[in-house]
Scaffold this motif. Structure first.
Motif, PDB file in Angstrom:
ATOM      1  N   PRO A  97     -43.199  47.809 -32.572  1.00  0.00           N
ATOM      2  CA  PRO A  97     -42.508  47.182 -33.845  1.00  0.00           C
ATOM      3  C   PRO A  97     -41.507  46.108 -33.501  1.00  0.00           C
ATOM      4  CG  PRO A  97     -42.496  49.460 -33.776  1.00  0.00           C
ATOM      5  CD  PRO A  97     -42.811  49.131 -32.372  1.00  0.00           C
ATOM      6  N   ALA A  98     -41.256  45.199 -34.425  1.00  0.00           N
ATOM      7  CA  ALA A  98     -40.416  44.274 -34.299  1.00  0.00           C
ATOM      8  C   ALA A  98     -38.959  44.581 -34.294  1.00  0.00           C
ATOM      9  CB  ALA A  98     -40.569  43.331 -35.531  1.00  0.00           C
ATOM     10  N   ALA A  99     -38.549  45.701 -34.897  1.00  0.00           N
ATOM     11  CA  ALA A  99     -37.328  46.223 -34.716  1.00  0.00           C
ATOM     12  C   ALA A  99     -36.822  46.790 -33.396  1.00  0.00           C
ATOM     13  CB  ALA A  99     -37.123  47.243 -35.855  1.00  0.00           C
ATOM     14  N   VAL A 100     -37.723  47.087 -32.757  1.00  0.00           N
ATOM     15  CA  VAL A 100     -37.807  47.853 -31.594  1.00  0.00           C
ATOM     16  C   VAL A 100     -37.536  46.556 -30.637  1.00  0.00           C
ATOM     17  CG1 VAL A 100     -38.686  48.959 -29.716  1.00  0.00           C
ATOM     18  CG2 VAL A 100     -38.887  50.038 -32.192  1.00  0.00           C
ATOM     19  N   ALA A 102     -36.440  43.625 -31.246  1.00  0.00           N
ATOM     20  CA  ALA A 102     -35.030  43.117 -31.250  1.00  0.00           C
ATOM     21  C   ALA A 102     -33.954  43.916 -30.556  1.00  0.00           C
ATOM     22  CB  ALA A 102     -34.655  43.051 -32.650  1.00  0.00           C
ATOM     23  N   ASP A 103     -34.125  45.407 -30.713  1.00  0.00           N
ATOM     24  CA  ASP A 103     -32.802  46.164 -30.027  1.00  0.00           C
ATOM     25  C   ASP A 103     -33.286  45.890 -28.402  1.00  0.00           C
ATOM     26  OD1 ASP A 103     -32.204  47.189 -32.407  1.00  0.00           O
ATOM     27  OD2 ASP A 103     -33.336  49.022 -32.365  1.00  0.00           O
ATOM     28  N   ILE A 104     -34.569  45.865 -27.918  1.00  0.00           N
ATOM     29  CA  ILE A 104     -34.708  45.642 -26.481  1.00  0.00           C
ATOM     30  C   ILE A 104     -34.087  44.453 -25.945  1.00  0.00           C
ATOM     31  CG2 ILE A 104     -36.536  45.140 -24.656  1.00  0.00           C
ATOM     32  CD1 ILE A 104     -38.063  47.375 -26.423  1.00  0.00           C
ATOM     33  N   ARG A 105     -34.267  43.338 -26.966  1.00  0.00           N
ATOM     34  CA  ARG A 105     -33.471  41.895 -26.395  1.00  0.00           C
ATOM     35  C   ARG A 105     -32.090  42.132 -26.392  1.00  0.00           C
ATOM     36  NH1 ARG A 105     -37.823  40.176 -29.348  1.00  0.00           N
ATOM     37  NH2 ARG A 105     -36.650  40.142 -31.455  1.00  0.00           N
ATOM     38  N   VAL A 106     -31.656  42.794 -27.328  1.00  0.00           N
ATOM     39  CA  VAL A 106     -29.996  43.058 -27.071  1.00  0.00           C
ATOM     40  C   VAL A 106     -29.618  43.593 -26.193  1.00  0.00           C
ATOM     41  CG1 VAL A 106     -28.004  43.986 -28.619  1.00  0.00           C
ATOM     42  CG2 VAL A 106     -29.727  42.653 -29.827  1.00  0.00           C
TER      43      VAL A 106
END
Length: 140
Positions: A97-100, A102-106
């Motif tokens: 999922p896109a939200a996950v 994004a978290d991984i990128r952070v």
């Protein structure tokens, strides 16, 4: 002092223990090897095999030891990996999922940022390892 309660093995531990038990039993029938002889031939410690059989591991077994064990006993490596929950190389991973993402990128940015202290990076990695290997709690 109270004795610590023994953790119940999870589904992967149970599946892998069943695989190891079958491979050892087959080896005993076909070659007459004891568990000690099996461990010696496979280059895997007896205590390691006992932990595998009892499901007493929290981190994945070292995959090279598992492969060596399988090669020695002519047991299917793919079956061992499936029991451990290791995906097959040809398996298509589920979409992330896109939200996950994004978290991984952070998280990756923090881990690669030279301005972030080594101690903080260590804590991030330790927390990720804990979360990756903890038993998933099923809702009541």
């Amino acid at each position: 002092m109270a004795a610590q309660a023994r953790r119940q093995p999870g589904p992967q531990q149970v599946a892998f223990a069943r695989f190891v038990r079958h491979a050892i039993d087959t080896s005993r029938r076909q070659r007459g090897w004891t568990l000690t002889q099996t461990a010696a031939h496979a280059g895997v410690g007896r205590s390691t095999i006992f932990r595998w059989l009892n499901g007493e591991w929290t981190d994945y077994p070292q995959l090279e030891k598992v492969r060596r064990f399988c090669r020695t006993l002519h047991a299917p490596v793919g079956e061992a990996m499936r029991a451990l929950g290791v995906p097959s190389p040809d398996a298509t991973p589920p979409p992330v999922p896109a939200a996950v993402q994004a978290d991984i990128r952070v998280i990756l940015a923090r881990l690669s940022d030279p301005a972030v202290a080594a101690e903080e990076k260590h804590h991030i990695r330790m927390l990720l390892r804990y979360l990756a290997h903890r038993r998933i709690q099923q809702p009541d």
